[in-house]
Design a protein around this motif. Structure first.
Motif, PDB file in Angstrom:
ATOM      1  N   THR C  16      -2.238   7.110  -2.062  1.00  0.00           N
ATOM      2  CA  THR C  16      -1.809   6.005  -1.287  1.00  0.00           C
ATOM      3  C   THR C  16      -1.551   4.749  -1.564  1.00  0.00           C
ATOM      4  OG1 THR C  16      -3.503   6.155   0.126  1.00  0.00           O
ATOM      5  CG2 THR C  16      -1.597   6.900   0.758  1.00  0.00           C
ATOM      6  N   ALA C  17      -2.799   3.908  -2.123  1.00  0.00           N
ATOM      7  CA  ALA C  17      -3.283   2.651  -3.137  1.00  0.00           C
ATOM      8  C   ALA C  17      -1.017   2.987  -3.820  1.00  0.00           C
ATOM      9  CB  ALA C  17      -3.859   2.379  -3.303  1.00  0.00           C
ATOM     10  N   LEU C  18      -1.228   3.540  -4.963  1.00  0.00           N
ATOM     11  CA  LEU C  18       0.279   2.899  -5.813  1.00  0.00           C
ATOM     12  C   LEU C  18       1.628   3.432  -5.051  1.00  0.00           C
ATOM     13  CD1 LEU C  18       0.083   3.656  -8.828  1.00  0.00           C
ATOM     14  CD2 LEU C  18       0.524   5.625  -8.339  1.00  0.00           C
ATOM     15  N   GLY C  19       1.467   4.139  -3.950  1.00  0.00           N
ATOM     16  CA  GLY C  19       2.732   4.576  -2.624  1.00  0.00           C
ATOM     17  C   GLY C  19       2.817   3.008  -2.270  1.00  0.00           C
ATOM     18  N   VAL C  20       1.593   2.291  -1.981  1.00  0.00           N
ATOM     19  CA  VAL C  20       2.029   1.128  -1.142  1.00  0.00           C
ATOM     20  C   VAL C  20       2.099  -0.293  -2.253  1.00  0.00           C
ATOM     21  CG1 VAL C  20       0.803  -1.606  -0.523  1.00  0.00           C
ATOM     22  CG2 VAL C  20       0.231   1.018   0.429  1.00  0.00           C
ATOM     23  N   PHE C  21       1.702   0.125  -3.579  1.00  0.00           N
ATOM     24  CA  PHE C  21       2.689  -1.002  -4.449  1.00  0.00           C
ATOM     25  C   PHE C  21       3.276  -0.579  -5.010  1.00  0.00           C
ATOM     26  CE2 PHE C  21      -2.151  -1.989  -3.887  1.00  0.00           C
ATOM     27  CZ  PHE C  21      -1.585  -3.547  -3.997  1.00  0.00           C
ATOM     28  N   SER C  22       3.900   0.946  -5.521  1.00  0.00           N
ATOM     29  CA  SER C  22       5.468   0.634  -5.764  1.00  0.00           C
ATOM     30  C   SER C  22       6.365   1.020  -5.147  1.00  0.00           C
ATOM     31  CB  SER C  22       5.369   1.748  -7.064  1.00  0.00           C
ATOM     32  OG  SER C  22       4.337   2.626  -5.963  1.00  0.00           O
ATOM     33  N   SER C  23       5.590   1.074  -3.573  1.00  0.00           N
ATOM     34  CA  SER C  23       7.063   0.514  -2.591  1.00  0.00           C
ATOM     35  C   SER C  23       8.325  -0.199  -2.808  1.00  0.00           C
ATOM     36  CB  SER C  23       6.919   1.652  -1.383  1.00  0.00           C
ATOM     37  OG  SER C  23       7.767   1.597  -0.414  1.00  0.00           O
ATOM     38  N   LYS C  24       9.381  -0.367  -3.103  1.00  0.00           N
ATOM     39  CA  LYS C  24      10.590  -1.789  -2.988  1.00  0.00           C
ATOM     40  C   LYS C  24      10.845  -1.720  -1.385  1.00  0.00           C
ATOM     41  CE  LYS C  24      12.268  -1.615  -7.557  1.00  0.00           C
ATOM     42  NZ  LYS C  24      13.331  -1.167  -7.703  1.00  0.00           N
TER      43      LYS C  24
END
Lengths: 168, 99, 323, 120
Positions: C16-24
C-alpha cells in the motif's frame, strides 16, 4: 418520555462499553450529556417530515425478519458471485412506496440496501417514488419490498396500507 | 485438533487475504466511487480481523479498537460523497488508469 | 500461523505504501493511504501496542482520510480552473534515480547496524514503570508514562497541536473573501444516521478516555473520536461551526491552560514542575485528561472546519431543510 | 460447541471472500455495492456469532453485537450514499457484459413496467 428512551439506551450502551465495571462517577455525566445531545439532534432531525415513533415491542420480530432476510441476501450474492460467469442482470426499478413520508421511509430507504437484491439509489422528498437498483431484473423484487413495507409498518406503529394498496 | 488460537489466527489470515485482494479494486478503479467502495470494504473486514485477533491474541482491548473502527469507517465515505465532485477529479485522465 | 500472518501483513503494508507513492492519480493515492492506515493499525496490534492501534484507527481510518479527501477536492477544483496544467507536472522529465536509491540503501544499512550493535540498556525502563506504577495513580502503564512519568511530553504535544491549528486558522481567508456558497444538500438518511450515531460516538469517546486509566485508551484517542463526531455532524449538514466558533477558541486553549495550571500550582506546594501530590494523582490525571480530550477534539475538528469551503461540493439537489 | 463455532467462523470468512470476489468480478458499480454490503455484513454477523461463545462476560458479548449493529447501520447508509452519488454523477456506464435489453444506468431508462403500485 422524550428523554426516557435516549436515557435508557445511553445507560445501556455505557454499561456495555465499560463491561459492567461500575464506572458511574464518570458515567452519569456522560450519559446525561449524550441523552441531551440525542434529544437535541432529534429535534432538528427531520425538518418538515413527521417523526415516527418506534414500537419497541415489535423490534424482536423485525430483528428476526431482518436476520433471515440478510441471510438470504448473502446467499443470493454468494450464488451469483461463485458462478464461472457472474450471474447478474442488473437494472433499475421505479418503486412506489406506501410508507408515509418521514422517519419510517428514511429507514426503508437505508435498510432496503441490506435486503436481497435491492439497493436504493434515489430518494425523493416530494413523491412516493424511489429508484431502486436491482441485481436481477428477472426476480419479482417488488413483492419482497412490499413484505418489507409491511414489517416496517409494524415496527413504526403505522396503519397498515394493505387494504388500499395491494395490487390485484 | 489444532489449538484454538491457531484457528483464530487462520480466520484472521483469511480475512487479511480478502482485504489484500480488495486493494486491486482500489488500484484499478475505474472511478473514484469504486475506490471509495473498496475502502468501505476495508472498514468492515478490518473490524472482522480485529475481532478474530482479539480472540487469537487473548487481548479483549482489541474489541474496543474494532468498535472505534466500526464507528468511524463511514466518515471517509461521507466526506467523499459530500465534498468530492467527479467532474473535476484528476481521474478524468483515463489512460493511466488502465492496468 | 501467526508468522505467516505477520509476513503477509508486512508485505501488504509495503504494497500500500508503494501504491501511495507510485499513484499519479491523487485520489487513488488517498484511498491507498486510508488502506495503509488500516493496515498500520493492524501492525500496531501485532506489535502488542493496542494503544497505538486505537489511535491509528481513530486518526488514520477516520480523520486523516477526511482531511485528505477534502484536500483533493480543493486541489482538483483548482487545477480545473487553471486549465488542467497538471499534465506538465505529471510527465515531468526523469529525475535522477540514484539519489533516492543510495539514500534508502544507506539508511537501511545504518538501521541494520543500529539494531546489530545496539548498546545494552543501562536501566530497564519497563521494569521501572512496573515498579512505580502504584504511585502513578493509574493502572495502565502507557497512561502512567504519558501523564505522570513523562508528562512534559504530553504537554508539549498539546502545544504543537495548538500551533498547528493556529497556522491553519491563519491560512484561512478572511470572512469577506470567502465565496458564499449554498449549504450542501440535505440528505434525510444521512441526517437520520448522524442524529442516532452521534450520542453513541460521544459515549464511546468518553469511554475510551475513561478506559485510559486501566487499559488501552486515553485522551488522544478519545479526543480523536470526539473530533470525528464533530466532523460527522458538520458533513451531515448540521450547522456546527456557526455557533461553535467562539466556543472553539475557548476549547482550544482549555486543555493547555488546565494542564499548565495544574502543573504550576503543584509547584506552590514546593514540588517540582509537573509532579502530582500523592493520593490525588489518579483524580488529577483524569481531570487533566478530560480537559485534554475536549481540547484535542476541538483542535482536530478545527483543522477540518477551518478549511475554506469550496464551490465544487455536491450540492445541486433537494431543498435545504435545516437551514 | 467448538465445532459450531468453527463452522460459523468459517462461514463468516467465506462470506467475506464472496464479498471481495463480488467487488472484483462484477463489472457494474451498483452491483459491486450489492456484493459488498450484503455479503460482508452477513460475514461479520456470522463471525460475531461464532465469537460469542468465547466471550468472557455478558457485557462483552453484547459489545460484540453492538459492533455488528453499528457496522450494519453504517454500511446501510454508506451503500445508499455511494449509490446515490453514482447515480447523481452518472458514473455507471452500461457494462460490457450486460445484456443489451437492460439498462444499468437508470438515468435514461424508461420507468420499469414492474411497478405495480401507482402514485396514491
Amino acid at each position: 418520555m422524550r428523554y426516557l428512551v435516549p436515557l435508557l439506551l445511553s445507560t445501556l450502551v455505557w454499561w456495555i462499553l465499560t463491561e459492567a465495571a461500575q464506572a458511574w462517577v464518570v458515567g452519569v455525566p456522560v450519559i446525561l450529556v449524550s441523552t441531551w445531545v440525542a434529544v437535541r439532534l432529534q429535534d432538528t432531525d427531520s425538518g418538515s417530515a413527521p417523526t415516527h415513533r418506534l414500537n419497541w415491542f415489535a423490534v424482536p420480530r423485525f430483528a428476526l425478519f431482518f436476520l433471515w432476510q440478510s441471510l438470504q441476501a448473502g446467499l443470493d450474492v454468494a450464488k451469483r458471485t461463485l458462478k464461472p460467469v457472474p450471474d447478474i442482470n442488473p437494472g433499475t426499478l421505479y418503486y412506489y412506496t406506501s410508507i408515509p413520508h418521514g422517519t419510517a421511509r428514511y429507514f426503508f430507504g437505508a435498510i432496503v440496501g441490506l435486503f436481497p437484491g435491492t439497493l436504493c439509489t434515489e430518494f425523493s422528498e416530494d413523491t412516493d417514488q424511489l429508484v431502486l437498483h436491482v441485481l436481477d431484473t428477472d426476480v419479482d423484487i417488488a413483492l419482497d419490498c412490499r413484505r418489507l413495507e409491511r414489517e416496517i409498518e409494524r415496527l413504526f406503529k403505522l396503519p397498515a396500507a394493505d387494504q388500499q394498496g395491494r395490487p390485484a | 485438533m489444532i489449538e484454538a488460537h491457531t484457528a483464530w489466527y487462520l480466520a484472521s489470515f483469511v480475512l487479511l487475504l480478502t482485504l489484500i485482494a480488495g486493494l486491486l479494486r482500489i488500484w484499478h478503479g475505474p472511478n473514484p466511487a469504486d475506490r471509495m467502495l473498496a475502502a468501505q470494504l476495508f472498514g468492515t473486514t478490518g473490524v472482522g480481523i480485529l475481532l478474530t485477533l482479539a480472540q487469537a491474541m487473548q487481548m479483549p482491548a482489541l474489541n474496543d479498537v474494532a468498535l472505534v473502527l466500526a464507528l468511524l469507517a463511514t466518515i471517509a465515505m461521507v466526506a467523499f460523497v459530500k465534498r468530492m465532485s467527479p467532474q473535476q477529479g484528476p481521474t478524468k485522465s483515463q489512460p493511466e488508469d488502465q492496468p | 500461523m501467526n508468522l505467516a500472518f505477520d509476513i503477509v501483513l508486512g508485505l501488504a503494508l509495503l504494497l500500500t505504501a508503494l501504491g501511495v507513492f507510485s499513484s499519479k492519480d491523487l485520489f487513488r493515492a488517498v484511498v491507498m493511504f486510508i488502506a495503509f492506515g488500516l493496515l498500520l493499525a493492524l501492525v500496531w496490534v501485532r506489535l502488542d501496542a493496542p494503544d497505538l492501534a486505537l489511535a491509528e484507527a481513530a486518526i488514520g481510518a477516520g480523520l486523516t482520510g477526511v482531511l485528505m479527501i477534502d484536500a483533493v477536492a480543493h486541489l482538483s477544483a483548482n487545477t480545473l480552473q487553471n486549465d488542467q496544467r497538471d499534465d506538465q507536472y505529471d510527465h515531468s522529465p526523469k529525475r535522477p534515480l540514484w539519489l533516492p536509491v543510495i539514500s534508502c540503501v544507506g539508511l537501511f544499512v545504518l538501521l541494520l547496524g543500529a539494531i546489530r550493535f545496539r548498546p545494552e540498556a543501562s536501566v530497564s525502563l519497563p521494569d521501572m514503570v512496573r515498579d512505580n506504577i502504584a504511585e502513578s495513580g493509574v493502572e495502565h502503564p502507557i497512561t502512567a508514562v504519558l501523564l505522570n512519568f513523562r508528562s512534559y511530553d504530553t504537554l508539549l504535544e498539546i502545544a504543537v497541536l495548538l500551533v498547528a491549528v493556529v497556522v491553519a486558522m491563519a491560512l484561512k481567508p478572511a470572512a469577506e473573501d470567502r465565496v458564499h456558497q449554498p449549504p450542501p444538500a440535505h440528505d434525510p438518511i444521512l441526517h437520520g444516521l448522524t442524529a442516532r450515531l452521534l450520542p453513541a460516538m460521544l459515549l464511546v469517546g468518553m469511554y475510551v478516555l475513561w478506559a485510559g486509566s486501566y487499559m488501552p485508551g486515553g485522551a488522544f484517542q478519545g479526543g480523536a473520536i470526539l473530533a470525528a463526531a464533530l466532523v460527522f455532524l458538520q458533513l451531515a449538514g448540521f450547522a456546527v461551526d456557526r455557533y461553535a466558533a467562539s466556543l472553539l477558541r475557548l476549547g482550544l486553549a482549555l486543555g493547555f491552560l488546565v494542564f499548565l495550571t495544574v502543573a504550576v500550582s503543584v509547584m506552590i506546594g514546593g514540588r517540582p514542575f509537573l509532579t502530582y501530590p500523592e493520593g490525588f494523582a489518579g483524580q488529577l490525571i483524569f481531570f487533566i485528561e478530560a480537559m485534554l480530550t475536549l481540547s484535542i477534539g476541538l483542535i482536530l475538528f478545527s483543522l477540518f472546519s477551518q478549511n475554506p469551503p469550496h464551490s465544487g461540493a455536491v450540492g445541486h439537489q433537494g431543498a435545504n431543510h435545516d437551514q | 460447541m467448538i465445532y459450531v463455532q468453527i463452522l460459523l467462523v468459517s462461514l463468516g470468512c467465506l462470506f467475506f471472500i464472496v464479498g471481495t470476489l463480488g467487488l472484483l468480478r462484477f463489472d457494474d458499480a451498483y452491483s459491486r455495492i450489492h456484493a459488498i454490503t450484503k455479503a460482508d455484513n452477513l460475514g461479520l454477523g456470522l463471525l460475531v456469532l461464532g465469537i460469542l461463545p468465547s466471550a468472557l462476560s455478558v457485557p462483552q458479548g453484547l459489545k460484540l453485537i453492538l459492533i455488528w449493529v453499528l457496522v450494519l447501520a453504517a454500511s446501510a447508509t454508506a451503500s445508499y450514499l455511494i449509490a446515490h452519488y453514482i447515480k447523481q454523477h452518472q458514473l455507471s456506464k452500461l457494462p460490457h457484459g450486460a445484456r443489451p435489453d437492460t439498462t444499468a444506468d437508470g438515468q435514461d431508462a424508461e420507468p420499469d413496467p414492474t411497478n405495480e403500485r401507482g402514485p396514491q
